[in-house]
Design a protein around this motif. Structure first.
Motif, PDB file in Angstrom:
ATOM      1  N   SER A   1       0.837  -1.196   0.000  1.00  0.00           N
ATOM      2  CA  SER A   1       0.000   0.000   0.000  1.00  0.00           C
ATOM      3  C   SER A   1       0.868   1.240   0.000  1.00  0.00           C
ATOM      4  CB  SER A   1      -0.903   0.019   1.238  1.00  0.00           C
ATOM      5  OG  SER A   1      -1.732  -1.105   1.260  1.00  0.00           O
ATOM      6  N   GLY A   2       0.265   2.327  -0.422  1.00  0.00           N
ATOM      7  CA  GLY A   2       0.956   3.607  -0.419  1.00  0.00           C
ATOM      8  C   GLY A   2       1.718   3.849  -1.707  1.00  0.00           C
ATOM      9  N   GLN A   3       2.102   5.101  -1.845  1.00  0.00           N
ATOM     10  CA  GLN A   3       2.908   5.500  -2.984  1.00  0.00           C
ATOM     11  C   GLN A   3       3.602   6.796  -2.601  1.00  0.00           C
ATOM     12  OE1 GLN A   3       0.376   6.160  -6.341  1.00  0.00           O
ATOM     13  NE2 GLN A   3      -1.119   7.303  -5.187  1.00  0.00           N
ATOM     14  N   GLY A   4       4.616   7.160  -3.317  1.00  0.00           N
ATOM     15  CA  GLY A   4       5.292   8.411  -3.006  1.00  0.00           C
ATOM     16  C   GLY A   4       6.085   8.338  -1.728  1.00  0.00           C
ATOM     17  N   ASP A   5       5.775   9.210  -0.773  1.00  0.00           N
ATOM     18  CA  ASP A   5       6.566   9.351   0.453  1.00  0.00           C
ATOM     19  C   ASP A   5       6.462   8.167   1.411  1.00  0.00           C
ATOM     20  OD1 ASP A   5       7.184  11.825  -0.523  1.00  0.00           O
ATOM     21  OD2 ASP A   5       5.980  12.941   0.908  1.00  0.00           O
ATOM     22  N   VAL A   6       5.348   7.455   1.394  1.00  0.00           N
ATOM     23  CA  VAL A   6       5.134   6.351   2.336  1.00  0.00           C
ATOM     24  C   VAL A   6       4.659   5.123   1.578  1.00  0.00           C
ATOM     25  CG1 VAL A   6       3.869   5.565   4.371  1.00  0.00           C
ATOM     26  CG2 VAL A   6       4.495   7.981   4.165  1.00  0.00           C
ATOM     27  N   ARG A   7       5.410   4.040   1.748  1.00  0.00           N
ATOM     28  CA  ARG A   7       5.013   2.740   1.186  1.00  0.00           C
ATOM     29  C   ARG A   7       5.111   1.711   2.302  1.00  0.00           C
ATOM     30  NH1 ARG A   7       9.124   1.922  -3.199  1.00  0.00           N
ATOM     31  NH2 ARG A   7      10.259   3.003  -1.617  1.00  0.00           N
ATOM     32  N   ILE A   8       4.195   0.764   2.289  1.00  0.00           N
ATOM     33  CA  ILE A   8       4.122  -0.209   3.373  1.00  0.00           C
ATOM     34  C   ILE A   8       3.645  -1.551   2.828  1.00  0.00           C
ATOM     35  CG2 ILE A   8       1.802   0.616   3.971  1.00  0.00           C
ATOM     36  CD1 ILE A   8       2.475   0.106   6.896  1.00  0.00           C
ATOM     37  N   TRP A   9       4.196  -2.648   3.363  1.00  0.00           N
ATOM     38  CA  TRP A   9       3.779  -3.976   2.928  1.00  0.00           C
ATOM     39  C   TRP A   9       4.220  -5.021   3.953  1.00  0.00           C
ATOM     40  CZ3 TRP A   9       7.944  -1.377   1.107  1.00  0.00           C
ATOM     41  CH2 TRP A   9       9.174  -2.031   1.115  1.00  0.00           C
ATOM     42  N   PRO A  10       3.505  -6.155   3.972  1.00  0.00           N
ATOM     43  CA  PRO A  10       3.872  -7.238   4.892  1.00  0.00           C
ATOM     44  C   PRO A  10       4.821  -8.228   4.224  1.00  0.00           C
ATOM     45  CG  PRO A  10       1.774  -7.722   3.877  1.00  0.00           C
ATOM     46  CD  PRO A  10       2.218  -6.386   3.328  1.00  0.00           C
ATOM     47  N   THR A  11       5.635  -8.890   5.032  1.00  0.00           N
ATOM     48  CA  THR A  11       6.439 -10.016   4.556  1.00  0.00           C
ATOM     49  C   THR A  11       6.431 -11.086   5.642  1.00  0.00           C
ATOM     50  OG1 THR A  11       8.474  -8.995   5.396  1.00  0.00           O
ATOM     51  CG2 THR A  11       7.993  -8.694   3.060  1.00  0.00           C
ATOM     52  N   GLY A  12       6.641 -12.322   5.231  1.00  0.00           N
ATOM     53  CA  GLY A  12       6.694 -13.423   6.180  1.00  0.00           C
ATOM     54  C   GLY A  12       5.315 -13.844   6.633  1.00  0.00           C
ATOM     55  N   SER A  13       5.312 -14.765   7.602  1.00  0.00           N
ATOM     56  CA  SER A  13       4.037 -15.246   8.141  1.00  0.00           C
ATOM     57  C   SER A  13       4.235 -15.665   9.583  1.00  0.00           C
ATOM     58  CB  SER A  13       3.516 -16.419   7.303  1.00  0.00           C
ATOM     59  OG  SER A  13       4.442 -17.492   7.358  1.00  0.00           O
ATOM     60  N   GLY A  14       3.118 -15.817  10.265  1.00  0.00           N
ATOM     61  CA  GLY A  14       3.150 -16.244  11.656  1.00  0.00           C
ATOM     62  C   GLY A  14       3.900 -15.262  12.539  1.00  0.00           C
ATOM     63  N   ASP A  15       4.615 -15.810  13.531  1.00  0.00           N
ATOM     64  CA  ASP A  15       5.356 -14.975  14.478  1.00  0.00           C
ATOM     65  C   ASP A  15       6.494 -14.199  13.824  1.00  0.00           C
ATOM     66  OD1 ASP A  15       3.697 -15.834  16.501  1.00  0.00           O
ATOM     67  OD2 ASP A  15       5.078 -17.397  17.202  1.00  0.00           O
ATOM     68  N   ASP A  16       6.939 -14.647  12.666  1.00  0.00           N
ATOM     69  CA  ASP A  16       8.052 -13.986  11.971  1.00  0.00           C
ATOM     70  C   ASP A  16       7.594 -12.901  10.996  1.00  0.00           C
ATOM     71  OD1 ASP A  16       9.934 -15.567  13.277  1.00  0.00           O
ATOM     72  OD2 ASP A  16       9.762 -17.154  11.770  1.00  0.00           O
ATOM     73  N   ALA A  17       6.296 -12.685  10.874  1.00  0.00           N
ATOM     74  CA  ALA A  17       5.782 -11.696   9.918  1.00  0.00           C
ATOM     75  C   ALA A  17       6.267 -10.299  10.306  1.00  0.00           C
ATOM     76  CB  ALA A  17       4.265 -11.734   9.877  1.00  0.00           C
ATOM     77  N   GLU A  18       6.667  -9.546   9.301  1.00  0.00           N
ATOM     78  CA  GLU A  18       7.135  -8.185   9.517  1.00  0.00           C
ATOM     79  C   GLU A  18       6.334  -7.212   8.667  1.00  0.00           C
ATOM     80  OE1 GLU A  18      11.742  -8.106  10.763  1.00  0.00           O
ATOM     81  OE2 GLU A  18      11.374  -8.345   8.617  1.00  0.00           O
ATOM     82  N   LEU A  19       6.264  -5.996   9.153  1.00  0.00           N
ATOM     83  CA  LEU A  19       5.691  -4.897   8.403  1.00  0.00           C
ATOM     84  C   LEU A  19       6.858  -4.062   7.901  1.00  0.00           C
ATOM     85  CD1 LEU A  19       2.985  -3.581   7.635  1.00  0.00           C
ATOM     86  CD2 LEU A  19       3.268  -2.119   9.622  1.00  0.00           C
ATOM     87  N   ASN A  20       6.910  -3.837   6.607  1.00  0.00           N
ATOM     88  CA  ASN A  20       7.963  -3.026   5.987  1.00  0.00           C
ATOM     89  C   ASN A  20       7.412  -1.637   5.732  1.00  0.00           C
ATOM     90  OD1 ASN A  20      10.205  -5.120   5.069  1.00  0.00           O
ATOM     91  ND2 ASN A  20       8.199  -6.053   4.847  1.00  0.00           N
ATOM     92  N   LEU A  21       8.201  -0.640   6.052  1.00  0.00           N
ATOM     93  CA  LEU A  21       7.802   0.747   5.908  1.00  0.00           C
ATOM     94  C   LEU A  21       8.949   1.505   5.259  1.00  0.00           C
ATOM     95  CD1 LEU A  21       5.750   3.032   6.670  1.00  0.00           C
ATOM     96  CD2 LEU A  21       6.958   3.192   8.854  1.00  0.00           C
ATOM     97  N   VAL A  22       8.671   2.110   4.112  1.00  0.00           N
ATOM     98  CA  VAL A  22       9.675   2.927   3.436  1.00  0.00           C
ATOM     99  C   VAL A  22       9.192   4.369   3.444  1.00  0.00           C
ATOM    100  CG1 VAL A  22      10.858   3.411   1.255  1.00  0.00           C
ATOM    101  CG2 VAL A  22      10.515   1.051   1.991  1.00  0.00           C
ATOM    102  N   LEU A  23      10.030   5.239   4.005  1.00  0.00           N
ATOM    103  CA  LEU A  23       9.730   6.664   4.100  1.00  0.00           C
ATOM    104  C   LEU A  23      10.714   7.419   3.232  1.00  0.00           C
ATOM    105  CD1 LEU A  23       9.334   6.809   7.984  1.00  0.00           C
ATOM    106  CD2 LEU A  23       7.532   6.545   6.268  1.00  0.00           C
ATOM    107  N   SER A  24      10.190   8.260   2.333  1.00  0.00           N
ATOM    108  CA  SER A  24      11.036   9.025   1.417  1.00  0.00           C
ATOM    109  C   SER A  24      10.850  10.512   1.648  1.00  0.00           C
ATOM    110  CB  SER A  24      10.662   8.706  -0.042  1.00  0.00           C
ATOM    111  OG  SER A  24      10.794   7.331  -0.290  1.00  0.00           O
ATOM    112  N   SER A  25      11.948  11.233   1.656  1.00  0.00           N
ATOM    113  CA  SER A  25      11.914  12.686   1.787  1.00  0.00           C
ATOM    114  C   SER A  25      13.032  13.260   0.931  1.00  0.00           C
ATOM    115  CB  SER A  25      12.108  13.095   3.251  1.00  0.00           C
ATOM    116  OG  SER A  25      13.473  13.009   3.613  1.00  0.00           O
ATOM    117  N   PRO A  26      13.081  14.567   0.766  1.00  0.00           N
ATOM    118  CA  PRO A  26      14.191  15.162   0.008  1.00  0.00           C
ATOM    119  C   PRO A  26      15.549  14.852   0.640  1.00  0.00           C
ATOM    120  CG  PRO A  26      12.411  16.738   0.231  1.00  0.00           C
ATOM    121  CD  PRO A  26      12.057  15.562   1.101  1.00  0.00           C
ATOM    122  N   SER A  27      15.562  14.523   1.934  1.00  0.00           N
ATOM    123  CA  SER A  27      16.823  14.220   2.625  1.00  0.00           C
ATOM    124  C   SER A  27      17.280  12.785   2.435  1.00  0.00           C
ATOM    125  CB  SER A  27      16.671  14.489   4.125  1.00  0.00           C
ATOM    126  OG  SER A  27      16.339  15.827   4.347  1.00  0.00           O
TER     127      SER A  27
END
Length: 138
Positions: free
Chosen positions: A66-92
């Motif tokens: 989900s998301g586009q541009g400055d914020v993108r987010i997605w799940p990976t893995g399953s069960g207890d090892d599942a992670e949420l990935n978050l990519v934040l983009s800025s001019p910096s």
């Protein structure tokens, strides 16, 4: 009655290839701002950084990219090892972070206990918010 939900968790920040840093993060939801959530990185320090994003974006990102541009987010893995990935983009630059998906999901569920999905506008004064945005008033 509680009008906010917050939780501290530790997110992983990707550095150079194979490098990961731990980033203390506070997730914050306030019922008076029902559409938004805040991720405060390094809370309670002089170096805290805050990102505000849509609660719906986080909810969608728990199950699909989900998301586009400055914020993108997605799940990976399953069960207890599942992670949420978050990519934040800025001019910096760009930051890629991960968190335990179940911890974020449990916190998000508590936010829906405060303001159920679809009820965000029940106590939301559109005129007051527009006035605040246009005139800088609170």
């Amino acid at each position: 009655m509680t009008s906010y939900s917050d939780q501290v968790l530790y997110m992983g920040l990707a550095g150079a290839p194979g490098e990961r840093f731990v980033v203390p993060t506070r997730l914050v939801y306030e019922a008076h701002d029902p559409f938004a959530v805040r991720f405060v990185f390094h809370p309670d320090t002089d170096y805290s950084v805050q990102w505000v994003m849509a609660r719906d974006l986080i909810a969608q990102g728990l199950s699909r990219p989900s998301g586009q541009g400055d914020v993108r987010i997605w799940p990976t893995g399953s069960g207890d090892d599942a992670e949420l990935n978050l990519v934040l983009s800025s001019p910096s630059g760009v930051a890629r972070l991960t968190a335990q998906l179940s911890a974020v999901a449990q916190w998000l569920e508590r936010t829906y206990g405060l303001v159920p999905a679809g009820h965000e506008t029940n106590s939301f004064d559109v005129d007051a918010e527009l006035s605040r945005l246009l005139h800088g008033t609170r």
